[in-house]
Write a protein that holds these residues in place. Sequence first.
Motif, PDB file in Angstrom:
ATOM      1  N   ASP A 185       0.842  -1.199   0.000  1.00  0.00           N
ATOM      2  CA  ASP A 185       0.000   0.000   0.000  1.00  0.00           C
ATOM      3  C   ASP A 185       0.880   1.253   0.000  1.00  0.00           C
ATOM      4  OD1 ASP A 185      -2.007   1.857   0.198  1.00  0.00           O
ATOM      5  OD2 ASP A 185      -3.061   0.834   1.831  1.00  0.00           O
ATOM      6  N   PRO A 186       1.466   1.588  -1.144  1.00  0.00           N
ATOM      7  CA  PRO A 186       2.342   2.767  -1.200  1.00  0.00           C
ATOM      8  C   PRO A 186       1.609   4.075  -0.918  1.00  0.00           C
ATOM      9  CG  PRO A 186       1.944   1.887  -3.396  1.00  0.00           C
ATOM     10  CD  PRO A 186       1.406   0.886  -2.438  1.00  0.00           C
ATOM     11  N   THR A 187       0.312   4.127  -1.232  1.00  0.00           N
ATOM     12  CA  THR A 187      -0.457   5.345  -0.953  1.00  0.00           C
ATOM     13  C   THR A 187      -0.492   5.622   0.546  1.00  0.00           C
ATOM     14  OG1 THR A 187      -1.850   4.943  -2.899  1.00  0.00           O
ATOM     15  CG2 THR A 187      -2.693   6.475  -1.240  1.00  0.00           C
TER      16      THR A 187
ATOM     17  N   LYS B   2       6.027  10.667  -6.116  1.00  0.00           N
ATOM     18  CA  LYS B   2       4.872  10.127  -5.391  1.00  0.00           C
ATOM     19  C   LYS B   2       3.865   9.522  -6.367  1.00  0.00           C
ATOM     20  CE  LYS B   2       1.009  11.500  -2.420  1.00  0.00           C
ATOM     21  NZ  LYS B   2       0.358  12.617  -1.678  1.00  0.00           N
ATOM     22  N   ASN B   3       3.508  10.272  -7.391  1.00  0.00           N
ATOM     23  CA  ASN B   3       2.519   9.791  -8.361  1.00  0.00           C
ATOM     24  C   ASN B   3       3.022   8.558  -9.114  1.00  0.00           C
ATOM     25  OD1 ASN B   3       0.757  11.873  -7.687  1.00  0.00           O
ATOM     26  ND2 ASN B   3       1.585  13.250  -9.257  1.00  0.00           N
TER      27      ASN B   3
ATOM     28  N   ILE C  75       3.308   5.378  -6.788  1.00  0.00           N
ATOM     29  CA  ILE C  75       2.000   4.792  -6.461  1.00  0.00           C
ATOM     30  C   ILE C  75       1.440   4.034  -7.665  1.00  0.00           C
ATOM     31  CG2 ILE C  75      -0.409   5.356  -5.957  1.00  0.00           C
ATOM     32  CD1 ILE C  75       0.599   7.594  -4.140  1.00  0.00           C
ATOM     33  N   ASN C  76       1.514   4.651  -8.837  1.00  0.00           N
ATOM     34  CA  ASN C  76       0.967   4.010 -10.041  1.00  0.00           C
ATOM     35  C   ASN C  76       1.724   2.736 -10.399  1.00  0.00           C
ATOM     36  OD1 ASN C  76      -0.946   6.029 -10.338  1.00  0.00           O
ATOM     37  ND2 ASN C  76       0.345   7.269 -11.683  1.00  0.00           N
TER      38      ASN C  76
ATOM     39  N   SER D  29       3.890   0.950  -8.552  1.00  0.00           N
ATOM     40  CA  SER D  29       3.888  -0.069  -7.495  1.00  0.00           C
ATOM     41  C   SER D  29       2.570  -0.817  -7.483  1.00  0.00           C
ATOM     42  CB  SER D  29       4.129   0.578  -6.129  1.00  0.00           C
ATOM     43  OG  SER D  29       5.422   1.125  -6.048  1.00  0.00           O
ATOM     44  N   GLY D  30       1.487  -0.088  -7.780  1.00  0.00           N
ATOM     45  CA  GLY D  30       0.181  -0.741  -7.824  1.00  0.00           C
ATOM     46  C   GLY D  30       0.133  -1.801  -8.905  1.00  0.00           C
TER      47      GLY D  30
END
Length: 254
Positions: A16-18, A75-76, A79-80, A82-83
């Motif tokens: 859960d990187p977010t 950050k963006n 998250i993208n 890693s998801g």
Amino acid sequence: MSEVNAVKIPVYNRSDPTLWFVMCESTFALATPKPITESLTKYNYIVAHLPPDTASLVRDVLMHPDATDPYAQIKNELINRSGESFQQEIRKLLSGEELGSRKPSELLRNMKRRAESLNVDDKLMTELFLQRLLSSVQTILAAVSDLTLDKAADIADRIFEVSPSPIETFSISKEQSLESKLFREIKKLNQRIDRLSISRGRSPYRRNKNSRERSISNKRDFSICWFHRRFGKKCRDEKCIKPCTWQGNEASKE
């Protein structure tokens, strides 16, 4: 101006990187003597605490960070990417799970157990679970409104109780598939034989050969015995097989 003391960044959360970035931003806000707000400073903290394999996902970003807001960029992208990587990891982990002779609910329990440490959300788990059910069951579940993961397993169990065994269905399907493949191969073989026959029938060599055979056959005089055809005048009279129209026979009698 007093310097900002180093802050303690939490361990990176692969699943859960977010959430991890939310925790990091809370840490930045609690920094003393004042919060960390500068984009480049936050970027450096993030980069310094990334595991090597995670850093590889955003290598291009690390090599060429955004000059205006590097923190927002990493950050963006993290998250993208890693998801996507996380979903691939989950799919790979659960790829070996098949329904087999088990009830669907048993399959789901085993999938949940294997993915327990990955914190998989219900939407993705439902998708992976449905993919492992028979297509006929998937069709029925697709028409169910407000379908949850547990509800899908419960309905699939009921269908399983009144439907043929998946193993049996698979075996029949496999047998029919092999039979169809065999028929296709036989059909192809027959077509090749037909083409070969047509090709040989049109061959000039074969036509010439047939013509020669007919010519030789026409020249043979079967009214003459084999010995005279073979030896001619050298054939002895006692070897001649009657009836024979060899003219030399008449001459010898005279």
